[in-house]
Scaffold this active site. Structure first.
Site, PDB file in Angstrom:
ATOM      1  N   LYS A  81      16.817 -34.865 -26.659  1.00 11.04           N
ATOM      2  CA  LYS A  81      15.474 -34.283 -26.748  1.00 11.04           C
ATOM      3  C   LYS A  81      14.734 -34.561 -25.444  1.00 11.04           C
ATOM      4  O   LYS A  81      14.885 -35.647 -24.853  1.00 11.04           O
ATOM      5  CB  LYS A  81      14.740 -34.910 -27.938  1.00 11.04           C
ATOM      6  CG  LYS A  81      13.394 -34.265 -28.270  1.00 11.04           C
ATOM      7  CD  LYS A  81      12.821 -34.852 -29.566  1.00 11.04           C
ATOM      8  CE  LYS A  81      11.482 -34.248 -29.955  1.00 11.04           C
ATOM      9  NZ  LYS A  81      10.966 -34.799 -31.235  1.00 11.04           N
ATOM     10  N   SER A 156       9.527 -31.511 -34.672  1.00  9.81           N
ATOM     11  CA  SER A 156       9.488 -31.102 -33.289  1.00  9.81           C
ATOM     12  C   SER A 156      10.834 -31.127 -32.584  1.00  9.81           C
ATOM     13  O   SER A 156      10.969 -30.557 -31.501  1.00  9.81           O
ATOM     14  CB  SER A 156       8.514 -31.995 -32.524  1.00  9.81           C
ATOM     15  OG  SER A 156       8.978 -33.339 -32.520  1.00  9.81           O
ATOM     16  N   SER A 180      10.042 -35.296 -37.593  1.00 11.14           N
ATOM     17  CA  SER A 180      10.592 -34.442 -36.537  1.00 11.14           C
ATOM     18  C   SER A 180      12.098 -34.482 -36.334  1.00 11.14           C
ATOM     19  O   SER A 180      12.622 -33.662 -35.576  1.00 11.14           O
ATOM     20  CB  SER A 180       9.925 -34.762 -35.204  1.00 11.14           C
ATOM     21  OG  SER A 180       8.699 -34.098 -35.134  1.00 11.14           O
TER      22      SER A 180
END
Ligand code: GLN
Length: 488
Positions: A81, A156, A180
């Site tokens: 990420k 996210s 997330s």
């Protein structure tokens, strides 16, 4: 090879790498071929690390040939990420304010994976500063759900989840402040784990809400999830909130079964307004666990109804403080021709942050301001304690808690962008877990009539990821959901 190498799990690839049936370079080439074929439709990545990845794969092959110093992750293609710092590779948090920022150091989790010979395919898309549930808040364009390209991948960590689901990497890391990792895992039909707060070092994770943030794996199955946790868990002197506790081998107890395991079913997690296909799939999953020998027990988490309000006060308060460092001076975007220092701060931030981040900074600043502090921030802290107490009480009766991960399957792109409250409500089943600090995993447990994956959430006691993984593995063995793949 008959199987396409990009579909392999970590444990399958590891067996082939170790036997020298395939090389790390062949595996990476296969994954890159897959990326070239599907990335145009998905947009899971913000940065691809082609040259560095090849060098890492070749180094992994040397290590595999020598047979020395091998780890389960040697030669495995992993996606990270874009809020995890990577030496020499852009790390933007999907924000214009960090456009072009290249960190001079690795996050601890990245350093650990690197040390074990993992291969970094690239940095994945996300909601700006991890604020969102759909990856639509990325400053660099959204990501699409591999199961239906008109829908969100969740957020996210939507880039990491869709990269795993679309076989654009073998496994990925994400971060979870209020869901997330788990909610995108549910939307994309894969496994995602938020470890206990303190289990994994946050050093080098760009902070959103420091008392809630935790890094964890997104994988194709439960075994891979345990392997990834083995690789990243453990104390780190660079993060004072990381726990100085010994870590078990999270994979060794997977096969112990669930006979006699008490599975809590909280009545507050089956509510009007949730999708019937989600309710049905999760109840059927609990019945499967029961058939395998587990004992369902109704429990109550009575303060659940306050969780969304508490989370959006505390998370925004912490964010307003954490994001104060982006001032246009040390790194990232700087406004042109400022009149004075204040103008430089104000315009750099106005130009660099997107609308959701600004909304959160304003909410958080308000909640912390003198005169309102007791009414909002302090009150929310008190209710947070009650939510944590709910879990402690429930875990006196049960070993693990089973719930839906999200109230609906993946929603349509654009469906909630104009209504932040609706977006916040999609986190209703995941945020209490962060407020209480306990570990939780999401895994596929069925499909909606539209063919969209549905997530089962398994929540554990503090530092008891082992029981969560054991229950998840038993369910995975008893079902066939993981064999389904999105079509391209
Ligand atoms: N969707 C939640 C939010 O917008 C959770 C985000 C996260 O876990 N990083 O804050």
């Amino acid at each position: 090879m008959t199987t396409e190498l990009w579909t392999l799990t970590i444990h399958e690839a590891h067996a082939l790498l170790k036997a020298r049936t395939i090389s790390a370079r062949e595996l990476l080439d296969a994954v890159e071929t897959r990326v070239a074929a599907v990335e145009g439709e998905i947009h899971a990545y913000l940065t691809l690390c082609r040259d560095a990845a090849r060098a890492q794969a070749d180094a992994a092959d040397r290590r595999l040939r020598s047979g020395k110093d091998l780890s389960p992750l040697t030669g495995i293609p992993i996606a990270l990420k874009d809020n995890l710092c990577t030496t020499g590779v852009k790390t933007t948090c999907a924000s214009k304010i960090l456009e072009g920022f290249v960190p001079p150091y690795d996050a601890t989790v990245v350093e650990r994976l690197r040390g074990q010979g993992a291969v970094f395919v690239g940095k994945t898309n996300m909601d700006e500063f991890a604020m969102g549930s759909s990856t639509e808040n990325s400053a660099f364009g959204g990501t699409k759900n591999p199961w239906d390209r008109a829908r969100i991948p969740g957020g996210s960590s939507g880039g990491s989840a869709s990269a795993v689901a679309a076989d654009e990497c073998t496994a990925a890391l994400g971060s979870d402040t209020g869901g997330s990792i788990r909610q995108p895992a549910a939307c994309c039909g894969i496994v995602g784990l938020k470890p206990t707060y303190g289990r994994v070092s946050r050093y080098g994770l760009m902070a959103f809400a420091s008392s809630l943030d935790q890094i964890g794996p997104l994988t194709k199955d439960v075994t891979d999830c345990a392997w990834m946790l083995n690789a990243i868990a453990g104390h780190d002197s660079s993060d004072s909130t990381s726990a100085a506790l010994p870590c078990p081998d999270f994979s060794s107890g997977l096969g112990r079964g669930v006979r006699g395991l008490r599975v809590g079913v909280p009545k507050e997690y089956f509510i009007p307004g949730m999708d019937w296909s989600v309710e049905e799939a999760v109840k059927a999953a609990i019945a499967v666990l029961e058939r395998e020998g587990a004992v369902p027990v109704e429990v109550s988490l009575p303060h659940t109804e306050y969780a969304v309000a508490v989370y959006y006060l505390l998370a925004t308060a912490e964010a307003s403080s954490n994001l104060a460092r982006y001032d246009g001076i040390r790194y990232g975007h700087r406004a042109k021709a400022p009149a004075d220092l204040f103008d430089l701060y104000a315009r750099s931030r106005a130009e660099g942050f997107g609308p959701e981040v600004k909304r959160r900074i304003m909410l958080g600043t308000y909640a912390l301001s003198s005169g309102y502090y007791d009414a909002y921030y302090a009150k929310a802290q008190h209710v947070r304690t009650l939510i944590a107490q709910d879990f402690r009480r429930a875990f006196e009766q049960v070993d693990v808690i089973a719930t839906p991960t999200a109230p609906t399957p993946a929603f349509r792109l654009g469906e909630k962008t104009q209504d932040p409250l609706q977006m916040y409500l999609s986190d209703i089943f995941t945020i209490s877990v962060n407020l209480a600090g306990v570990p939780a995993l999401s895994m596929p447990c069925g499909f909606s009539p539209d063919g969209l994956p549905i997530g089962l959430q398994l929540i554990g006691k503090t530092f008891d990821e082992e029981t969560v993984l054991r229950a998840a593995f038993a369910y995975e063995q008893a079902t066939e959901w993981k064999t389904r793949k999105p079509e391209f």
